[in-house]
Design an enzyme around this catalytic site. Structure first.
Site, PDB file in Angstrom:
ATOM      1  N   GLY A 218       0.789  -1.228   0.000  1.00 19.07           N
ATOM      2  CA  GLY A 218       0.000   0.000   0.000  1.00 19.07           C
ATOM      3  C   GLY A 218       0.818   1.272   0.000  1.00 19.07           C
ATOM      4  O   GLY A 218       0.271   2.346   0.253  1.00 19.07           O
ATOM      5  N   GLU A 259       4.458  -6.735   0.661  1.00 19.20           N
ATOM      6  CA  GLU A 259       3.820  -7.169  -0.584  1.00 19.20           C
ATOM      7  C   GLU A 259       3.235  -5.981  -1.343  1.00 19.20           C
ATOM      8  O   GLU A 259       2.019  -5.848  -1.475  1.00 19.20           O
ATOM      9  CB  GLU A 259       2.762  -8.245  -0.322  1.00 19.20           C
ATOM     10  CG  GLU A 259       1.794  -7.893   0.788  1.00 19.20           C
ATOM     11  CD  GLU A 259       0.840  -9.013   1.120  1.00 19.20           C
ATOM     12  OE1 GLU A 259       1.279 -10.171   1.189  1.00 19.20           O
ATOM     13  OE2 GLU A 259      -0.346  -8.712   1.320  1.00 19.20           O
ATOM     14  N   PRO A 260       4.105  -5.102  -1.862  1.00 21.42           N
ATOM     15  CA  PRO A 260       3.597  -3.969  -2.632  1.00 21.42           C
ATOM     16  C   PRO A 260       3.056  -4.394  -3.991  1.00 21.42           C
ATOM     17  O   PRO A 260       3.479  -5.400  -4.564  1.00 21.42           O
ATOM     18  CB  PRO A 260       4.836  -3.078  -2.803  1.00 21.42           C
ATOM     19  CG  PRO A 260       5.989  -4.024  -2.704  1.00 21.42           C
ATOM     20  CD  PRO A 260       5.556  -5.109  -1.758  1.00 21.42           C
ATOM     21  N   TYR A 304     -12.588   6.825  -7.729  1.00 22.60           N
ATOM     22  CA  TYR A 304     -11.978   7.476  -6.574  1.00 22.60           C
ATOM     23  C   TYR A 304     -11.728   8.972  -6.754  1.00 22.60           C
ATOM     24  O   TYR A 304     -11.299   9.633  -5.816  1.00 22.60           O
ATOM     25  CB  TYR A 304     -10.603   6.855  -6.274  1.00 22.60           C
ATOM     26  CG  TYR A 304     -10.536   5.360  -6.194  1.00 22.60           C
ATOM     27  CD1 TYR A 304     -11.505   4.616  -5.516  1.00 22.60           C
ATOM     28  CD2 TYR A 304      -9.478   4.676  -6.770  1.00 22.60           C
ATOM     29  CE1 TYR A 304     -11.421   3.247  -5.434  1.00 22.60           C
ATOM     30  CE2 TYR A 304      -9.379   3.299  -6.690  1.00 22.60           C
ATOM     31  CZ  TYR A 304     -10.365   2.586  -6.020  1.00 22.60           C
ATOM     32  OH  TYR A 304     -10.272   1.220  -5.949  1.00 22.60           O
ATOM     33  N   CYS A 329     -20.925   5.615 -23.075  1.00 24.67           N
ATOM     34  CA  CYS A 329     -22.183   6.335 -22.886  1.00 24.67           C
ATOM     35  C   CYS A 329     -22.501   6.309 -21.393  1.00 24.67           C
ATOM     36  O   CYS A 329     -23.374   5.570 -20.923  1.00 24.67           O
ATOM     37  CB  CYS A 329     -23.293   5.668 -23.710  1.00 24.67           C
ATOM     38  SG  CYS A 329     -24.844   6.574 -23.676  1.00 24.67           S
ATOM     39  N   GLU A 330     -21.759   7.106 -20.655  1.00 26.04           N
ATOM     40  CA  GLU A 330     -21.777   7.066 -19.191  1.00 26.04           C
ATOM     41  C   GLU A 330     -21.241   8.397 -18.693  1.00 26.04           C
ATOM     42  O   GLU A 330     -20.098   8.756 -18.972  1.00 26.04           O
ATOM     43  CB  GLU A 330     -20.900   5.913 -18.680  1.00 26.04           C
ATOM     44  CG  GLU A 330     -20.763   5.818 -17.194  1.00 26.04           C
ATOM     45  CD  GLU A 330     -22.065   5.430 -16.527  1.00 26.04           C
ATOM     46  OE1 GLU A 330     -22.450   6.105 -15.559  1.00 26.04           O
ATOM     47  OE2 GLU A 330     -22.693   4.448 -16.987  1.00 26.04           O
ATOM     48  N   TYR A 367      -3.662  -1.229 -11.220  1.00 27.91           N
ATOM     49  CA  TYR A 367      -5.111  -1.105 -11.056  1.00 27.91           C
ATOM     50  C   TYR A 367      -5.746  -0.381 -12.243  1.00 27.91           C
ATOM     51  O   TYR A 367      -6.671   0.422 -12.074  1.00 27.91           O
ATOM     52  CB  TYR A 367      -5.442  -0.424  -9.722  1.00 27.91           C
ATOM     53  CG  TYR A 367      -4.951  -1.232  -8.554  1.00 27.91           C
ATOM     54  CD1 TYR A 367      -5.630  -2.362  -8.135  1.00 27.91           C
ATOM     55  CD2 TYR A 367      -3.770  -0.898  -7.907  1.00 27.91           C
ATOM     56  CE1 TYR A 367      -5.163  -3.143  -7.090  1.00 27.91           C
ATOM     57  CE2 TYR A 367      -3.288  -1.666  -6.862  1.00 27.91           C
ATOM     58  CZ  TYR A 367      -3.988  -2.794  -6.459  1.00 27.91           C
ATOM     59  OH  TYR A 367      -3.515  -3.560  -5.439  1.00 27.91           O
TER      60      TYR A 367
END
Length: 410
Positions: A218, A259-260, A304, A329-330, A367
Site C-alpha cells: 500500500g 507485498e507492494p 476514486y 455512454c456514461e 489497477y
C-alpha cells in the site's frame, strides 16, 4: 515511466492500435530492485501483490528477479502458476473462503486465513499445519476510504480483539501460528503505516510461534508531477528499528515480508490513446476532449477521483483548459475529475487537443488493466505491450476480438 516520444507513441498506434497499455521494463526492474533493498535485519521476502497487474509478462519479469506472489483469489493462484511461480512462492490471501483450498494446500501453496471462518475451515481440512492469519490491527489508511483496508470500517482480516478466538481455533485443530499478516490499505499515510507496524508487532508478541511478519504493502506512489511517493528508506529504517526492538524485548528475530503492488508497477505503465472528438458547452462551459480510452481501461478516476497525468502530443499549439472524457455512454466516464471527488470536474491546462492527436495517460501500470471495465458498451479489452530497454515493443496481450465478447453466450 519515462515518457514515450511522439515517434514511439505513433509506432504503438500503427502496430497495435489505440487504446493500448505500454509497460516499461527498465522502470519495472528499477522499482523491484528498490523494494528488494528494503532493510530487514533478520531476513526478507518481497511479494508482489499481483492484483495490481496480473499480466503474464509482468509476473514473469518479477519471478525472474526473485519476487514471490500474493494472490487474492483462486484464479490469481492459477495465473501465478501459469507464469512459472512455484507453489511455495505463492500465498493466497482471499477476502472470501477458497472452494479449492484442499487442492492449493496439496500443491504447496501458502494460505493466509483472513477470517475466523477461514481459519476454522483450514483446521477442519488440514489439522496440524503451520498457518498464517491476517489480522486487522485496528487502524487503517488509504488514498481514499475506498482503498482503506484496516480499522473498524473494513471487512478485511480478523479484528484484533478476536486474537483469543484465533488461538482457541489453533489449539482445537493443532495448528501452529507461525506467520502473521496485516495490510491496512492502498496509498497509505506513511506515518499511519509505521503506527500499524507497532500494532502488528504487539499482536505478534501474543503469538509465541510467529517467526515471520508480513506488513502488507500500500505504499503511496505519486503519479502526478510534484506528488510525493513514500520514502522507502525512511519507512525501512523505522521498520528495521521496530524489528530490532522486538527482538530485544521478546527474543525473537522475525523474518519480514512486504507485498507492494502499486509501488512496483504504477509508474511503469502508460495508455496510448487517440483524441476522437472535441466538443464544448459554450463560453461559460467546458471544452471536452473525447478519447478512445476511459472507463474500459482506467476506472480509478471514476471510482476514486484518482489523478493520472495526461499529455497531448502536440507542439507549438495554444493551450486551453480541457476536461478529458472516455468513449462510454456514461456520464461518469471522466478522466479528469477533481482530486478525490469523482463528482466534480478539474480541467487540465494542455495544448488544445484536435481530432487525431495522440494522448498519453500516465501512471497506468497499477489497477488499470487489472481493474478495467472491459466490454461495457461492448468495447474490447485493450492490448498490452512491453517496451524493452532498447526501445523495442513486445506484445504481451492481443486486443480482444469482438467475437470473444459474446462467445460464451448460449
Amino acid at each position: 515511466m519515462p515518457a514515450l516520444t511522439p515517434p514511439q507513441a505513433l509506432e504503438v498506434r500503427e502496430r497495435f492500435g489505440t487504446p493500448c497499455y505500454v509497460y516499461d521494463r527498465a522502470e519495472l526492474e528499477a522499482a523491484a530492485r528498490r523494494a528488494l533493498a528494503f532493510p530487514a535485519p533478520f531476513g526478507f521476502t518481497l511479494r508482489y501483490a499481483m492484483k495490481a497487474n496480473p499480466s503474464a509478462g509482468i509476473l514473469t519479469l518479477f519471478r525472474e528477479l526473485g519476487l514471490q506472489v500474493d494472490a487474492s483469489s483462486d484464479h490469481e493462484v492459477e495465473r501465478a502458476l501459469r507464469a512459472g511461480f512455484l507453489p511455495g512462492a505463492i500465498q493466497l490471501t482471499s477476502q472470501v473462503p477458497s472452494p479449492r483450498l484442499g487442492e492449493h494446500l496439496a500443491r504447496g501453496v501458502l494460505y493466509n486465513a483472513c477470517s475466523l471462518h477461514q481459519l476454522d475451515a483450514l483446521g477442519r481440512l488440514a489439522p496440524g499445519r503451520e498457518v498464517s492469519v491476517r489480522m486487522n490491527p485496528g487502524l487503517g489508511s488509504g488514498a481514499t476510504n475506498r482503498t482503506n483496508t484496516g480499522g473498524p470500517a473494513s471487512s478485511f482480516g480478523i479484528w484484533h480483539e478476536y486474537l483469543d478466538d484465533v488461538t482457541t481455533l489453533a489449539k482445537r485443530y493443532d495448528l501452529k501460528l507461525t506467520r502473521l499478516h496485516s495490510h491496512i490499505g492502498s496509498g497509505t499515510d506513511p506515518e499511519v503505516w509505521k503506527r500499524c507496524t507497532r500494532m502488528t508487532l504487539d499482536l505478534a508478541a501474543r503469538l509465541p510461534d510467529v517467526r515471520l511478519i508480513n506488513l502488507g504493502g500500500g505504499f503511496k506512489v505519486g503519479r502526478m508531477p510534484g506528488e510525493p511517493s513514500t520514502d522507502m528508506v525512511d519507512v525501512g529504517a523505522h521498520v528495521r528499528a521496530e524489528l530490532r526492538a522486538f527482538r530485544d524485548r521478546d527474543g525473537r528475530a522475525l523474518h519480514l515480508e512486504i507485498e507492494p503492488g502499486t509501488y512496483l508497477v504504477a509508474n511503469a505503465g502508460t495508455i496510448v490513446a487517440t483524441c476522437v472528438d472535441v466538443v464544448d458547452t459554450g463560453r461559460d462551459g467546458y471544452v471536452f476532449a473525447k478519447l478512445d480510452t476511459g472507463m474500459p481501461e482506467v476506472t480509478r478516476p471514476s471510482l476514486y477521483g484518482a489523478q493520472h497525468p495526461i499529455d497531448v502530443l502536440a507542439a507549438g499549439r495554444a493551450e486551453a483548459d480541457v476536461v478529458f472524457v472516455g468513449p462510454c455512454c456514461e456520464s461518469g466516464d471522466i478522466l479528469t475529475p477533481a482530486p478525490d471527488d469523482p463528482e466534480a470536474l478539474a480541467p487540465r491546462r494542455v495544448p488544445r487537443p484536435q481530432i487525431g492527436d495522440l494522448v498519453l495517460v500516465g501512471g497506468a501500470g497499477a489497477y488499470c488493466a487489472a481493474m478495467a471495465t472491459i466490454n461495457y458498451n461492448s468495447y474490447p479489452q485493450a492490448p498490452e505491450v512491453m517496451r524493452e530497454p532498447d526501445g523495442t515493443l513486445r506484445l504481451l496481450r492481443r486486443r480482444q476480438r469482438l467475437e470473444q465478447i459474446w462467445e460464451n453466450e448460449v
